[in-house]
Scaffold this active site. Structure first.
Site, PDB file in Angstrom:
ATOM      1  N   ASP A 195       0.808  -1.219   0.000  1.00 30.22           N
ATOM      2  CA  ASP A 195       0.000   0.000   0.000  1.00 30.22           C
ATOM      3  C   ASP A 195       0.839   1.266   0.000  1.00 30.22           C
ATOM      4  O   ASP A 195       0.530   2.240  -0.677  1.00 30.22           O
ATOM      5  CB  ASP A 195      -0.919   0.034   1.231  1.00 30.22           C
ATOM      6  CG  ASP A 195      -2.076  -0.925   1.066  1.00 30.22           C
ATOM      7  OD1 ASP A 195      -2.159  -1.564  -0.011  1.00 30.22           O
ATOM      8  OD2 ASP A 195      -2.882  -1.044   2.015  1.00 30.22           O
ATOM      9  N   ALA A 196       1.909   1.252   0.785  1.00 22.30           N
ATOM     10  CA  ALA A 196       2.733   2.460   0.911  1.00 22.30           C
ATOM     11  C   ALA A 196       3.332   2.822  -0.446  1.00 22.30           C
ATOM     12  O   ALA A 196       3.330   3.993  -0.856  1.00 22.30           O
ATOM     13  CB  ALA A 196       3.828   2.235   1.942  1.00 22.30           C
ATOM     14  N   TYR A 206       2.178   1.991  -3.366  1.00 22.91           N
ATOM     15  CA  TYR A 206       1.081   2.410  -4.248  1.00 22.91           C
ATOM     16  C   TYR A 206       0.696   3.863  -3.962  1.00 22.91           C
ATOM     17  O   TYR A 206       0.561   4.685  -4.866  1.00 22.91           O
ATOM     18  CB  TYR A 206      -0.125   1.487  -4.034  1.00 22.91           C
ATOM     19  CG  TYR A 206      -1.322   1.858  -4.867  1.00 22.91           C
ATOM     20  CD1 TYR A 206      -1.430   1.445  -6.187  1.00 22.91           C
ATOM     21  CD2 TYR A 206      -2.347   2.638  -4.326  1.00 22.91           C
ATOM     22  CE1 TYR A 206      -2.523   1.789  -6.961  1.00 22.91           C
ATOM     23  CE2 TYR A 206      -3.447   2.990  -5.090  1.00 22.91           C
ATOM     24  CZ  TYR A 206      -3.533   2.565  -6.406  1.00 22.91           C
ATOM     25  OH  TYR A 206      -4.622   2.921  -7.158  1.00 22.91           O
ATOM     26  N   ASP A 207       0.544   4.166  -2.658  1.00 14.89           N
ATOM     27  CA  ASP A 207       0.169   5.524  -2.279  1.00 14.89           C
ATOM     28  C   ASP A 207       1.213   6.537  -2.743  1.00 14.89           C
ATOM     29  O   ASP A 207       0.883   7.634  -3.189  1.00 14.89           O
ATOM     30  CB  ASP A 207      -0.015   5.631  -0.757  1.00 14.89           C
ATOM     31  CG  ASP A 207      -1.297   4.934  -0.313  1.00 14.89           C
ATOM     32  OD1 ASP A 207      -2.054   4.478  -1.189  1.00 14.89           O
ATOM     33  OD2 ASP A 207      -1.532   4.845   0.906  1.00 14.89           O
ATOM     34  N   SER A 238     -24.023  17.999  11.988  1.00 15.04           N
ATOM     35  CA  SER A 238     -23.209  18.533  13.070  1.00 15.04           C
ATOM     36  C   SER A 238     -23.690  17.893  14.371  1.00 15.04           C
ATOM     37  O   SER A 238     -24.561  17.037  14.341  1.00 15.04           O
ATOM     38  CB  SER A 238     -23.325  20.047  13.117  1.00 15.04           C
ATOM     39  OG  SER A 238     -24.668  20.404  13.132  1.00 15.04           O
ATOM     40  N   LEU A 239     -23.127  18.303  15.475  1.00 12.91           N
ATOM     41  CA  LEU A 239     -23.479  17.704  16.761  1.00 12.91           C
ATOM     42  C   LEU A 239     -24.039  18.769  17.683  1.00 12.91           C
ATOM     43  O   LEU A 239     -23.595  19.915  17.665  1.00 12.91           O
ATOM     44  CB  LEU A 239     -22.229  17.108  17.419  1.00 12.91           C
ATOM     45  CG  LEU A 239     -21.593  15.906  16.726  1.00 12.91           C
ATOM     46  CD1 LEU A 239     -20.233  15.606  17.349  1.00 12.91           C
ATOM     47  CD2 LEU A 239     -22.498  14.691  16.848  1.00 12.91           C
ATOM     48  N   LYS A 297     -13.207  14.604  20.571  1.00 18.63           N
ATOM     49  CA  LYS A 297     -13.721  15.402  19.460  1.00 18.63           C
ATOM     50  C   LYS A 297     -12.532  16.144  18.871  1.00 18.63           C
ATOM     51  O   LYS A 297     -11.963  17.037  19.506  1.00 18.63           O
ATOM     52  CB  LYS A 297     -14.782  16.381  19.956  1.00 18.63           C
ATOM     53  CG  LYS A 297     -15.405  17.195  18.844  1.00 18.63           C
ATOM     54  CD  LYS A 297     -16.607  17.975  19.350  1.00 18.63           C
ATOM     55  CE  LYS A 297     -17.393  18.596  18.222  1.00 18.63           C
ATOM     56  NZ  LYS A 297     -16.632  19.606  17.482  1.00 18.63           N
ATOM     57  N   ARG A 331     -17.224  19.064   4.199  1.00 22.42           N
ATOM     58  CA  ARG A 331     -18.590  19.070   4.701  1.00 22.42           C
ATOM     59  C   ARG A 331     -19.450  20.100   3.967  1.00 22.42           C
ATOM     60  O   ARG A 331     -20.603  19.855   3.686  1.00 22.42           O
ATOM     61  CB  ARG A 331     -18.562  19.372   6.203  1.00 22.42           C
ATOM     62  CG  ARG A 331     -19.910  19.465   6.819  1.00 22.42           C
ATOM     63  CD  ARG A 331     -19.797  19.466   8.328  1.00 22.42           C
ATOM     64  NE  ARG A 331     -21.109  19.484   8.917  1.00 22.42           N
ATOM     65  CZ  ARG A 331     -21.813  20.571   9.140  1.00 22.42           C
ATOM     66  NH1 ARG A 331     -21.313  21.744   8.820  1.00 22.42           N
ATOM     67  NH2 ARG A 331     -22.992  20.510   9.679  1.00 22.42           N
ATOM     68  N   TYR A 391     -14.107   8.187  11.979  1.00 27.06           N
ATOM     69  CA  TYR A 391     -15.003   7.976  13.117  1.00 27.06           C
ATOM     70  C   TYR A 391     -16.482   7.875  12.744  1.00 27.06           C
ATOM     71  O   TYR A 391     -17.328   7.710  13.609  1.00 27.06           O
ATOM     72  CB  TYR A 391     -14.815   9.067  14.167  1.00 27.06           C
ATOM     73  CG  TYR A 391     -14.971  10.485  13.622  1.00 27.06           C
ATOM     74  CD1 TYR A 391     -16.195  10.937  13.154  1.00 27.06           C
ATOM     75  CD2 TYR A 391     -13.890  11.363  13.586  1.00 27.06           C
ATOM     76  CE1 TYR A 391     -16.346  12.208  12.649  1.00 27.06           C
ATOM     77  CE2 TYR A 391     -14.029  12.647  13.089  1.00 27.06           C
ATOM     78  CZ  TYR A 391     -15.255  13.061  12.618  1.00 27.06           C
ATOM     79  OH  TYR A 391     -15.407  14.316  12.110  1.00 27.06           O
ATOM     80  N   LYS A 426     -21.768   8.642  21.551  1.00 29.07           N
ATOM     81  CA  LYS A 426     -22.692   8.136  20.520  1.00 29.07           C
ATOM     82  C   LYS A 426     -23.348   6.860  21.021  1.00 29.07           C
ATOM     83  O   LYS A 426     -22.669   6.018  21.618  1.00 29.07           O
ATOM     84  CB  LYS A 426     -21.926   7.810  19.231  1.00 29.07           C
ATOM     85  CG  LYS A 426     -21.184   8.978  18.642  1.00 29.07           C
ATOM     86  CD  LYS A 426     -20.288   8.566  17.472  1.00 29.07           C
ATOM     87  CE  LYS A 426     -19.448   9.751  17.028  1.00 29.07           C
ATOM     88  NZ  LYS A 426     -18.396   9.390  16.072  1.00 29.07           N
ATOM     89  N   LYS A 451     -18.360  19.462  25.419  1.00 29.02           N
ATOM     90  CA  LYS A 451     -17.248  20.367  25.117  1.00 29.02           C
ATOM     91  C   LYS A 451     -16.437  20.686  26.371  1.00 29.02           C
ATOM     92  O   LYS A 451     -16.968  20.716  27.477  1.00 29.02           O
ATOM     93  CB  LYS A 451     -17.793  21.678  24.523  1.00 29.02           C
ATOM     94  CG  LYS A 451     -18.604  21.507  23.260  1.00 29.02           C
ATOM     95  CD  LYS A 451     -17.781  21.090  22.070  1.00 29.02           C
ATOM     96  CE  LYS A 451     -17.105  22.239  21.383  1.00 29.02           C
ATOM     97  NZ  LYS A 451     -17.957  23.036  20.519  1.00 29.02           N
ATOM     98  N   CYS A 466     -31.798  50.350  15.125  1.00 30.96           N
ATOM     99  CA  CYS A 466     -31.944  51.535  14.293  1.00 30.96           C
ATOM    100  C   CYS A 466     -33.338  51.517  13.696  1.00 30.96           C
ATOM    101  O   CYS A 466     -33.819  50.489  13.226  1.00 30.96           O
ATOM    102  CB  CYS A 466     -30.886  51.499  13.192  1.00 30.96           C
ATOM    103  SG  CYS A 466     -31.227  52.614  11.838  1.00 30.96           S
TER     104      CYS A 466
HETATM  105  S1  IVH Z   1     -19.421  12.359  14.743  1.00 31.52           S
HETATM  106  C1  IVH Z   1     -23.489  12.393  12.827  1.00 31.52           C
HETATM  107  N1  IVH Z   1     -17.139  12.165  15.986  1.00 31.52           N
HETATM  108  O1  IVH Z   1     -17.443  17.627  15.041  1.00 31.52           O
HETATM  109  C2  IVH Z   1     -22.309  12.689  13.659  1.00 31.52           C
HETATM  110  N2  IVH Z   1     -17.646  14.218  14.900  1.00 31.52           N
HETATM  111  O2  IVH Z   1     -19.634  19.382  15.755  1.00 31.52           O
HETATM  112  C3  IVH Z   1     -21.129  13.049  12.866  1.00 31.52           C
HETATM  113  N3  IVH Z   1     -15.858  15.880  15.004  1.00 31.52           N
HETATM  114  O3  IVH Z   1     -18.743  17.957  11.806  1.00 31.52           O
HETATM  115  C4  IVH Z   1     -20.009  13.547  13.636  1.00 31.52           C
HETATM  116  N4  IVH Z   1     -14.450  14.650  16.160  1.00 31.52           N
HETATM  117  O4  IVH Z   1     -16.226  17.545  12.055  1.00 31.52           O
HETATM  118  C5  IVH Z   1     -17.942  12.955  15.273  1.00 31.52           C
HETATM  119  N5  IVH Z   1     -15.126  11.846  17.061  1.00 31.52           N
HETATM  120  C6  IVH Z   1     -15.927  12.613  16.361  1.00 31.52           C
HETATM  121  C7  IVH Z   1     -15.560  13.916  15.977  1.00 31.52           C
HETATM  122  C8  IVH Z   1     -16.457  14.695  15.245  1.00 31.52           C
HETATM  123  C9  IVH Z   1     -14.643  15.810  15.566  1.00 31.52           C
HETATM  124  C10 IVH Z   1     -16.410  17.043  14.304  1.00 31.52           C
HETATM  125  C11 IVH Z   1     -16.981  16.777  12.938  1.00 31.52           C
HETATM  126  C12 IVH Z   1     -18.387  17.301  12.983  1.00 31.52           C
HETATM  127  C13 IVH Z   1     -18.315  18.236  14.136  1.00 31.52           C
HETATM  128  C14 IVH Z   1     -19.672  18.429  14.758  1.00 31.52           C
END
Ligand code: IVH
Length: 717
Positions: free
Chosen positions: A45-46, A48-49, A93-94, A129, A150, A239, A303, A327, A458
């Site tokens: 693989d390496a 090839y890459d 997003s989350l 995250k 995205r 992920y 999750k 967060k 205003c």
């Molecule tokens: S899951 C449907 N897992 O966080 C869920 N997101 O605030 C999809 N992110 O757009 C996201 N680390 O860019 C997930 N371990 C992680 C993550 C992660 C970073 C980012 C990702 C997402 C954003 C949402």
């Protein structure tokens, strides 16, 4: 003779490049055939890459070679900007949680939605995250065919060529359980040491430095010149996933394990937990390692592990119900407030902005911070309660202040050190006159609560240039019409331009006609050439048929953000229908008002904002002029083939096979609109045992009534 591969691409002559390109392309093609068709890989693989990266780098430097290339087969675009790729499964997003309590509430919500008792454990994964940018990688028959950023979640940018230069992104996936179609998603990021190295090189070359690793990663990936991407040591953690019809495992954990088998890096700190306490404990562990990880993280993501439960939980708006980001707390720094400036926004709001002596907060240099509104400067919240210690609690120019920054949120001034207040510091007087147009700026009294609005606005409306300019900027912005080449700077230019003024959205679309075929007015102005004018006009033409939700959002109606705009676009289907409803709904007794009130997610503030907007004659005229230029396109129907698509459904009474939330989510997935009350517009009432007044209403309006079993028969569950 030296090996051509060892020559830097930039030093190749075009003949050398052509020869090497041909050789590399043949080698890649042969390796592909060996791997995919003969099941007999000839190189690791390496190797090839490395071949592919070199091929792509040569193509980036000699674009003419691309047309005939193997990489062209997979959609690499040679255009001056990135092509767009529509995500087959949206990139979401989350939601965020900032406290342990909010995490406990999230877990409780999941239990409730699924109808599980609190003591029946549900497994979750917990993982860092990563603070980078998300990327979706599409593999077909094990080969990487597309990489997309995205973007707005629905459509991203095609960065395939660049992604191919990232060593940690496999070009091909290995393993018996690799699905025919696999969209693997994850985070592109830069390690701390590599980030420092990049900035050092920027400094040496006299180029601007990046503020933080995430900006540097984004800047490196979104490069039209893929050789630059190739020179930056971008990394990737997998992920999540998009389209993947044959999943390798029934759990989140299992799928991520499969990613690792297929050749991706996955995060070693991912853990399976079965209680809130276990989640929080893992959060603390990750937090304690944060400083030594070598890359930026900004929280921990939880999750639901079982994918069947994830599917039942579904999504709200743009975030899954089955996940949340816990967060890390905000970061703080101390500096001096040098001035307070007032900005006028598109709704006329006067926003105080703190100009600060530059200070680093969590690795980012901050020079501006929000001061929210005049009460905040005085030191009070909307209920009239004090928000900071100190006597007096206000903020003054010259004060030493604490600046708080959490993730992407705009930094804010949080606390004042009174011991450092200069003797001559005076209380700040918030202006009552708009600095942009001189009109009075007032605080409205909310008719329902009788309370004064926190925001001073205003009263100049359309005569206020700041409002007009901000509205135009919003109209063309990324999440609205998204007109390329028409950014804040250009809008300011056109707004004040005597030859080709743009005072309202419609004027954007008449620019080309007003300039005439020979482009005589624009092309010699500063910053424009014949080519850039042509490009701009083409970008504008391209947006004459905007998606309805973006168009509605772009109008900048108060309280209509992206989510509400989408909701309205889905419900009404066309702008004409929304406009007619918005006008007629001004009458509280009208059926249009009832329909609007019944849309789930639309509250009284939104209804009032809509009727206000459509009832304003200025806006009517502005819309007529705009609609003579553009034709908004209805949203693609969600699951239009379903028997309930487009229908208005109400649930009432007890349900047995699903919770009420789940029923609603399911109906929405099938393209139905779920209303909270029955009206003559309702198509279907799903009534369980104990149904009361809604059942009577349905009978009164002649609405079809079915029970839960009837619902499953209908939708095939
Ligand atoms: S899951 C449907 N897992 O966080 C869920 N997101 O605030 C999809 N992110 O757009 C996201 N680390 O860019 C997930 N371990 C992680 C993550 C992660 C970073 C980012 C990702 C997402 C954003 C949402």
């Amino acid at each position: 003779m030296s090996e051509p591969e060892e020559n830097p691409v930039a030093e190749l002559t075009s003949r050398q490049a052509r020869a090497e390109h041909k050789r590399l392309a043949e080698a890649v093609e042969a390796a592909d055939i060996a791997y995919h068709q003969n099941d007999a890989p000839e190189m690791d693989d390496a190797a090839y890459d490395a071949l592919r990266r070199r091929l792509v780098a040569i193509e980036a430097a000699f674009p003419a070679l691309k047309a005939s290339s193997v990489s062209a087969k997979v959609g690499a675009k040679a255009s001056g900007k990135f092509a767009r790729i529509r995500h087959r499964v949206p990139m979401l997003s989350l939601d965020n949680a900032f406290t342990d309590e909010a995490v406990a509430e999230f877990v409780q919500r999941v239990h409730r939605f699924l109808g599980r008792k609190d003591d029946e454990p549900i497994a979750f994964t917990a993982e860092p995250k990563i603070d980078g940018l998300s990327l979706s990688l599409r593999y077909e028959n094990g080969a990487l065919v597309h990489a997309a950023t995205r973007g707005d979640g629905e459509e991203g940018e095609d960065v395939t060529v660049n992604a191919r230069t990232i060593a940690e992104i496999p070009q091909t996936l290995a393993g018996p359980d690799v699905p025919t179609v696999a969209e693997v998603r994850g985070e592109v990021y830069l390690g701390h040491a590599d980030f420092a190295g990049i900035n050092e090189r920027q400094r040496e070359k006299g180029l601007p430095e990046f503020a933080n690793p995430r900006n540097a990663a984004a800047g490196s990936l979104r490069q039209l010149d893929a050789t630059i991407t190739a020179s930056r040591p971008l990394r990737f953690f997998a992920y999540a996933w998009g389209e993947m019809p044959e999943l390798p495992a029934p759990t989140q954990w299992g799928v991520v394990e499969a990613f690792a088998r297929w050749g991706f890096r996955t995060n070693p700190l991912m853990k399976r937990c079965e209680s809130v306490e276990a989640l929080i404990a893992h959060y603390r562990l990750i937090e304690s390692q944060r400083a030594t990880l070598g890359y930026d993280i900004d929280g921990v993501v939880y999750k639901v592990d079982e994918l069947s439960l994830q599917a039942r939980l579904g999504f709200v708006s743009r975030a899954p119900r089955w996940a949340i980001a816990h967060k890390f707390p905000a970061e703080l720094a101390t500096t001096v407030l040098e001035a307070i400036e007032i900005q006028v926004g598109r709704t006329g709001a006067l926003s105080p902005v703190a100009r600060l002596r530059p200070v680093t907060v969590g690795g980012v240099v901050v020079t501006n911070a929000t001061l929210h509104n005049e009460d905040y400067i005085r030191g009070y919240d909307s209920k009239g309660e004090r928000i900071r210690d100190g006597e007096p609690p206000d903020i003054r120019v010259g004060d030493t202040v604490t600046v708080k920054r959490a993730g992407d949120v705009i930094p804010r001034v949080a606390a004042v050190d009174l011991s450092k207040r200069p003797a001559d510091a005076k209380p700040y007087e918030f202006p009552t006159i708009c600095p942009a147009c001189g009109s009075h700026a007032t605080r409205e009294i909310n008719p329902r609560s009788g309370k004064e609005d926190a925001v001073r606005r205003c009263t100049g409306g359309l005569i206020c240039p700041a409002q007009a300019v901000e509205r135009l900027k919003h109209f063309v912005s990324r999440d609205a019409l998204d007109i390329d080449g028409l950014g804040d700077k250009q809008i300011e230019f056109f707004h004040g331009d005597p030859d080709l003024p743009v005072k309202e959205p419609a004027d954007i679309f008449t620019l080309a006609a007003r300039d005439g075929a020979n482009l005589k007015k624009l092309k010699d102005k500063e910053g424009f050439g014949a080519q850039s004018v042509a490009k701009l006009f083409a970008a504008i033409e391209d947006r004459r048929t905007p998606p309805l939700n973006r168009f509605i959002f772009g109008l900048g109606i108060r309280h209509i953000g992206e989510t509400n705009a989408r909701l309205l676009a889905r419900h009404y289907g066309s702008f004409e229908a929304l406009r007619a409803a918005g006008l007629a709904a001004a009458d509280p007794a009208s059926s249009e008002r009832q329909e609007l009130d019944a849309i789930d997610g639309v509250g009284p503030t939104v209804v009032e904002a809509l009727t206000d907007f459509f009832g304003e004659p200025h806006n009517e005229e502005l819309l007529d002029r705009l609609l003579a230029q553009v034709t908004p396109q209805p949203l693609e129907a969600v699951a239009s083939a379903s028997p309930v698509a487009g229908k208005i459904v109400v649930f009432t009474g007890a349900l047995e096979r699903m919770t009420r939330d789940e029923a609603k989510a399911m109906a929405e997935r099938l393209g139905a609109k779920v209303a909270g009350s029955v009206s003559s517009k309702t198509d279907l009432l799903v009534a369980g045992p104990g149904a009361g007044s809604k059942l009577k209403d349905a009978q009164k309006h002649g609405v079809q009534v079915i029970d839960e079993a009837g619902w499953f028969d209908l939708v095939g569950g």
